[in-house]
Design a protein around this motif. Structure first.
Motif, PDB file in Angstrom:
ATOM      1  N   GLU A  84       0.847  -1.204   0.000  1.00  0.00           N
ATOM      2  CA  GLU A  84       0.000   0.000   0.000  1.00  0.00           C
ATOM      3  C   GLU A  84       0.874   1.243   0.000  1.00  0.00           C
ATOM      4  N   THR A  85       0.468   2.230  -0.775  1.00  0.00           N
ATOM      5  CA  THR A  85       1.259   3.466  -0.819  1.00  0.00           C
ATOM      6  C   THR A  85       0.394   4.628  -1.273  1.00  0.00           C
ATOM      7  N   ILE A  86       0.977   5.828  -1.186  1.00  0.00           N
ATOM      8  CA  ILE A  86       0.315   7.053  -1.656  1.00  0.00           C
ATOM      9  C   ILE A  86       1.047   7.505  -2.916  1.00  0.00           C
ATOM     10  N   ILE A  87       0.312   7.962  -3.888  1.00  0.00           N
ATOM     11  CA  ILE A  87       0.901   8.190  -5.193  1.00  0.00           C
ATOM     12  C   ILE A  87       0.202   9.342  -5.921  1.00  0.00           C
ATOM     13  N   ASP A  88       0.872  10.030  -6.815  1.00  0.00           N
ATOM     14  CA  ASP A  88       0.234  11.076  -7.627  1.00  0.00           C
ATOM     15  C   ASP A  88      -0.867  10.458  -8.475  1.00  0.00           C
ATOM     16  N   GLU A  89      -2.045  11.070  -8.416  1.00  0.00           N
ATOM     17  CA  GLU A  89      -3.160  10.486  -9.143  1.00  0.00           C
ATOM     18  C   GLU A  89      -2.860  10.369 -10.637  1.00  0.00           C
ATOM     19  N   HIS A  90      -2.177  11.369 -11.196  1.00  0.00           N
ATOM     20  CA  HIS A  90      -2.052  11.348 -12.654  1.00  0.00           C
ATOM     21  C   HIS A  90      -1.035  10.333 -13.178  1.00  0.00           C
ATOM     22  N   VAL A  91      -0.294   9.673 -12.284  1.00  0.00           N
ATOM     23  CA  VAL A  91       0.575   8.609 -12.807  1.00  0.00           C
ATOM     24  C   VAL A  91      -0.109   7.251 -12.744  1.00  0.00           C
ATOM     25  N   VAL A  92      -1.245   7.211 -12.010  1.00  0.00           N
ATOM     26  CA  VAL A  92      -1.936   5.923 -11.852  1.00  0.00           C
ATOM     27  C   VAL A  92      -2.253   5.311 -13.209  1.00  0.00           C
ATOM     28  N   LYS A 144     -16.833   9.785 -14.609  1.00  0.00           N
ATOM     29  CA  LYS A 144     -16.199   8.460 -14.632  1.00  0.00           C
ATOM     30  C   LYS A 144     -14.817   8.525 -15.280  1.00  0.00           C
ATOM     31  N   MET A 145     -14.696   9.332 -16.328  1.00  0.00           N
ATOM     32  CA  MET A 145     -13.385   9.513 -16.962  1.00  0.00           C
ATOM     33  C   MET A 145     -12.388  10.064 -15.933  1.00  0.00           C
ATOM     34  N   ALA A 146     -12.845  11.007 -15.120  1.00  0.00           N
ATOM     35  CA  ALA A 146     -11.964  11.587 -14.103  1.00  0.00           C
ATOM     36  C   ALA A 146     -11.535  10.504 -13.122  1.00  0.00           C
ATOM     37  N   LYS A 147     -12.467   9.649 -12.733  1.00  0.00           N
ATOM     38  CA  LYS A 147     -12.114   8.556 -11.831  1.00  0.00           C
ATOM     39  C   LYS A 147     -11.129   7.596 -12.490  1.00  0.00           C
ATOM     40  N   ALA A 148     -11.271   7.454 -13.800  1.00  0.00           N
ATOM     41  CA  ALA A 148     -10.346   6.584 -14.526  1.00  0.00           C
ATOM     42  C   ALA A 148      -8.981   7.244 -14.675  1.00  0.00           C
ATOM     43  N   GLY A 149      -8.910   8.563 -14.375  1.00  0.00           N
ATOM     44  CA  GLY A 149      -7.622   9.246 -14.413  1.00  0.00           C
ATOM     45  C   GLY A 149      -7.469  10.238 -15.559  1.00  0.00           C
ATOM     46  N   PHE A 150      -8.549  10.493 -16.292  1.00  0.00           N
ATOM     47  CA  PHE A 150      -8.502  11.413 -17.424  1.00  0.00           C
ATOM     48  C   PHE A 150      -9.422  12.583 -17.140  1.00  0.00           C
ATOM     49  N   ASN A 151      -8.840  13.754 -16.887  1.00  0.00           N
ATOM     50  CA  ASN A 151      -9.644  14.923 -16.567  1.00  0.00           C
ATOM     51  C   ASN A 151     -10.064  15.635 -17.846  1.00  0.00           C
ATOM     52  N   VAL A 152     -11.370  15.672 -18.054  1.00  0.00           N
ATOM     53  CA  VAL A 152     -11.943  16.272 -19.249  1.00  0.00           C
ATOM     54  C   VAL A 152     -12.679  17.530 -18.833  1.00  0.00           C
ATOM     55  N   SER A 153     -12.487  18.642 -19.559  1.00  0.00           N
ATOM     56  CA  SER A 153     -13.316  19.804 -19.245  1.00  0.00           C
ATOM     57  C   SER A 153     -13.898  20.369 -20.523  1.00  0.00           C
ATOM     58  N   VAL A 154     -15.213  20.653 -20.468  1.00  0.00           N
ATOM     59  CA  VAL A 154     -15.963  21.082 -21.636  1.00  0.00           C
ATOM     60  C   VAL A 154     -16.147  22.586 -21.559  1.00  0.00           C
ATOM     61  N   SER A 155     -15.837  23.284 -22.628  1.00  0.00           N
ATOM     62  CA  SER A 155     -16.035  24.720 -22.668  1.00  0.00           C
ATOM     63  C   SER A 155     -17.246  25.019 -23.523  1.00  0.00           C
ATOM     64  N   SER A 156     -18.026  26.011 -23.104  1.00  0.00           N
ATOM     65  CA  SER A 156     -19.198  26.358 -23.905  1.00  0.00           C
ATOM     66  C   SER A 156     -18.762  27.037 -25.199  1.00  0.00           C
ATOM     67  N   ARG A 157     -17.519  27.453 -25.274  1.00  0.00           N
ATOM     68  CA  ARG A 157     -17.054  28.187 -26.437  1.00  0.00           C
ATOM     69  C   ARG A 157     -16.429  27.296 -27.509  1.00  0.00           C
TER      70      ARG A 157
END
Lengths: 293, 293, 293, 293, 293, 293
Positions: E260-268, F23-36
């Motif tokens: 078990e460890t703590i890690i940067d989310e974006h490297v997961v 769900k994408m964010a939980k999977a590790g991919f941060n998506v952001s939608v712009s109205s523009r």
């Protein structure tokens, strides 16, 4: 036992719903929609309202589930519905132009005419209309139904789109170029063919049509009233033919009269400076609910 | 030192608030509500507005904290408030019918009349009114105060409800059947008994009542104007008694006159076809702000 | 090649935007804003609309990026913009008073006049205006730009504020006391100095000004019409000078006439009781779109 | 034929609804409310949910229409409902304090104690509770039901109010002073007396109570985990009794251990600096869904 | 008499408000904002919160009205505020990049570097920062304050803008090109210079900083736990240096351990496939509230 | 020159959009939608996101405009798209059931099976699926495309509908009866056939699939941890097979151990009472971000 006759009337649900209900109110029919019931209330016991998507109204009028309905010319054609067209309504207040279904491509597309679409793919909400148009021009292309956001697709997902526009500003914002116009469309009141043969229903539909037209007409007209020296009236009327058949009344101030008429709202902005120049004073413009010629 | 007199006036807070403020504006009193202050601004230095729930206004008028207020006949009766009733206002625009408090049961309930409620339980917002009604019919039943969503309770939690309805559409959507009507109610302007004896306040309240009535009246009326051959006027007026005491003015086109009158909006839809049939042309309908007879 | 001339016209973006577009529509120019484009549509090919913050309009008119624009007198002064002022518009409907920039302190502050601010700190959105005011009174104080919520700062963060108010109710709600008034401000139509020298643009701006003034004027006026016995007309007009130069028409009922005039809306509430007292009947008030004297 | 048993469970409708449904989800019961049906869906075939105003739940539990429900102690007392109280839940996360019904007057009122209210008028939503309180103190005063916005009434319409508060900040904003506290109230799970005697229902209610308590408990707790040199563990645990019975695990780095425990969230802010001071490293805090002791 | 010390803490009002309050809650301080009061509630009697625009916080910290506050590095520089910088916080979760103030021109502008702006006009919210930047490059240009919608101005009203961006997507949508970067900015906790010298306040600020950093750190970290054959652990740790100093516990299944460890989310997202390849099973990732090294 | 490879990935626009981005964010991919901009930002330079209606995604994946996308099994079948199915995702959290397309009629309709629809009219969004179903059963009926509000049509406009449902509660609210089920559908990750043959793209898609599955799996799982006397562990594990392969750690309190495991969230509500009965104490449940077996 004799049941009371009822006219079943379809109004477009969705984006046009609120505007249509407001126009119905101006026509004299107060409709109120409850979130708890899919049948709106109308203060006329001889009428039943149904709210149905504009795309589907002509189909249900054709089948006889509705006696009449309001929908666009475009969807009547797209559905190929056999219905009786009772009346055409005035154009939108903003642009005073009909809706237009246009063939569009990205600004920098090599496509210059429909001929260039041979073997390409086109997305649209009006699949039948588009296929008919392509056939007329002898072009073979794949036409696919677009569930929405069609404008965005033109840049990546397909080669061209057929989309509706009024002022063209949304197309410009999406950097699209109009290649051709397929159809110009205005709202229509359509009746089921059998309902139109029924005397009571036909009369009810005709009255409804007259009142709705009166309400829509009133949206583009205003009342105009002004005071002018009696001596100048003849000249005024001669030089300004837009002032058709005005009412002329005497004022308490002798030698002056009041002139009153109904006029297209969009000419007022040119007319008022001219009226002032012709000696009119105390010019007032007032709103109208209905105009029936 | 002589302080300037002020009339304290209660308006119903909540669902009717926006509509009431709009009617006040039509009556000539511009009210603006700030989220930062519980005392609304009104452009009349002789008046102070308080926004209070319709259910409570008659109580505070009776106690003298308000000189007058607008509330429903139902809540005056429910509260048993001793107040002077200054005026009754017209019914809602949608249905042109008063609000009705009705005894309801589920559609399939065995209850057919109030007599069948002996020993049962009834939920309502108007506990006193319901108890009085049961007593009048010699029925003993438990009446409990309902904090809201009363219609839903009729199916599971109680045996019957007493609820308010205008068009009945919400009751139908909830599959409820009306067993009896307890009270029909319209909005009233009520005054505190002592305020009514004060000459300045009474005059102020009477003016307010006249202007409000004028504004409400105007919501159900419209102006109607048309052109007709002078020769046909007499026949027109004779056959259409709805056109009470119209103004007749000459038109610039000789042999023609303009006829103008004020009329109930809901008869316009029957009247216009008749007017056309009688030879009227250029019929216009225009909105009104106030009508004071 | 001759390009069609176009007038570039700046309207205030933000809190006043919707009201301004509504007034433009009343003036006869239909503007529609799309969320997809920063250039609004207007149904006049000789005009281009830009939506710009009220604070900045005078600056861009001065620079010539805009030919004309609508903004407040306050921001013209704050920016020190050299522009031609074409017209001043009527005050807000609610209070019929201009906006006022006032120096405020907490109710219980020892500050009684601007002199007491020597060495203190003042927060405001109008830094230049405030500095000029202090200089005029020979007071040295720190003036800092406030990004918003200025009223709250007066209690803790600074010693005084300069803030805008119309009815003063927001100041009262924040327990602030007005010490002095720096400027009273109304909306203005301003033109670029060079555009004003161009004949076509100047005429276009003057027409725009006339129509906008007409639309704004109409918001504070109403039409008033009543029936009265012909015998009483002279007395009526004599005793009620507010009824300026009315139209008098004969009624179908002999011996009676209709009297019609345009009047300030806010006097109607005093006038109607007087008219009734003078024998007027069937008084109606109707709304106006434009009033051009 | 044997029908499957079902537990009828009442949840508070309105302002607490969303929070309650979220807590139910944490307890393991997913509830979804449809705007089309007054019966919410729950993913447990042995349970039926009803959404009822918090004020009324105890009444319907008492009558047996519901087997159990969640409501405040205040409304159980106000209604005088005979129900079995199964469990009390933790206080709100924000203030960690129960709701309090307090007697309030304007800050500058002469009223100093309940005794000063003899012959006065009090507005409140909890009429019975207030009457009982006055009786206990031998004070005679008029108590009237307030339909809402009670805080505003204290300044003008009545002499005092009895209102609910948690942090007191709304009372302060309304410039009210607390004279006395009538009742302190926390949410309760209550059961119908007969349902509680039924073995199946009682077990179902007890499990529900355990899971809900576990979910609510978890809102005020967190998991805390840290690394520390094994040599320092004993001293750490001794000096920080808040670290009750922690798990101690070996780390891959020899001589170091991981210490893990569950702790009240609101002590973490004092604890972390202390832990750092005691040699802890890599301290992490993580959220919990349920805590069941 | 000894008054209890209190720390006055400024949080950014407006667009960042909700996010900041959420982070404060994660740090262990529950803040609730009432629409009725400008002073938010916080569950710490030693702290007072003020919500102030981010642009102004450093100014009020400098003046001593606030002991400390959270604001951007950009506004500290723009205001030229002399404050003690206590801590810098991590970048936004979406892009993991700081905010950047950039000089922009329309895509097709001839401007290629700041040198090309000689004699031009630039609009920006950060006037001082922009002037300093121009001076550094020896460029003379007019800089004017922009009240908003700055991006739109670049196309028509000015020659260039200085605007803030994170991912650049809004600039691209507005067809703007970045010419240069003026400043990269992250949120900071800043303290008043005197407050920082006060022992109690400094300790309170340092604890606050530690907890806030812990909460922000936790937003970019996750806990990771997996099962692996004991024989493979050494190889796993060697090949994956990201797994710093993990906890290793025995599993009930012999020969297997939990790591078990703590890690940067974006490297997961890169790590998990590698862990699977290395023989890890039952990998779980869980959220954290705080991480304090 | 070597261009960096990019994966073009389609996410469903509209009602599922927010949930998918979460769900994408939980999977590790941060998506952001712009109205523009119609191209969302994602913090992975090797990926490009497109938001497209779920109904159309499979079509554009098939054509190769997208490398892969998430859509429902139903729309893949309806469109007849030839795509590679990479993975199936878990059912919705609320009901843990797949979406079902069902043939429905009004509760009181005489239609008992699909055979009764011979010669009738059916409205549906899935025209192809419905036609195939009718053909399979040898039934000839008219199938028409429904643009929305299909449930309401079943009562008046057509004889039956084919509509999607999850819990059936909306159908019950509309008084519809399910006659047959046509298709059960879950969300799928689908890839273009050629993209799947490209090594880089396939690996990227497989990683994406693993992470998304891990995130979705985690929504239905929780971590469970408890303390128990070491002597009782064996019995606990034996009697509760749901506790698969737990971690067992020693506690600082001798003779006690901590047991930890991952478990389906929906069995927790039955498990916790059993754990308590087996002697477990200090049971905590915590949330997970990802679970990858």
């Amino acid at each position: 036992m004799n049941q009371k006759p009822v006219l079943r009337f379809g109004l477009p649900k969705g984006s046009l719903q609120e505007a249509t209900i407001e126009k119905m109110a101006k026509a004299g029919f107060n409709v109120s929609v409850s979130s708890r019931s899919y049948i709106p209330y109308v203060d006329d016991e001889e009428m039943e309202i149904r709210l149905i998507r504009a795309q589907e109204i002509s189909r249900y009028v054709e089948h006889g589930y509705l006696d009449c309905g309001i929908t666009g010319h475009d969807w009547i054609i797209e559905n190929g519905s056999k219905v009786h067209e009772v009346g055409e309504f005035l154009f939108s207040k903003v642009s005073r132009r009909p809706a237009r279904w246009v063939l569009c491509v990205p600004e920098n597309s090599p496509v210059k005419s429909v001929k260039d679409l041979e073997g390409k793919r086109i997305a649209t909400e009006v699949v039948n209309l588009t296929k008919k148009y392509l056939k007329k021009h002898g072009v073979k292309a794949e036409v696919e139904f677009s569930w929405g956001a069609t404008e965005v697709k033109a840049h990546e997902l397909v080669d061209a789109i057929v989309e509706v526009t009024e002022t063209g500003s949304s197309l410009r914002a999406n950097k699209l170029r109009i290649v051709d116009e397929l159809l110009s469309s205005t709202p229509r009141l359509v009746a089921n063919v059998d309902a139109w043969k029924n005397k009571w229903k036909r009369q009810k539909i005709e009255t409804l049509s007259m009142l709705l037209k009166g309400a829509l007409e009133a949206e583009t007209k205003v009342g105009l009233k002004m005071n002018i020296a009696a001596a100048n009236v003849a000249k005024l009327l001669q030089s300004l033919p837009a002032l058709r058949n005005p009412t002329v009344s005497s004022l308490s101030q002798s030698g002056w009269v009041a002139v009153e008429t109904i006029i297209d709202e969009h000419v007022v902005r040119e007319l008022i400076p001219a009226l002032k120049a012709a000696g009119a004073e105390g010019i007032i413009e007032y709103p109208l609910n209905k105009v029936v010629y």
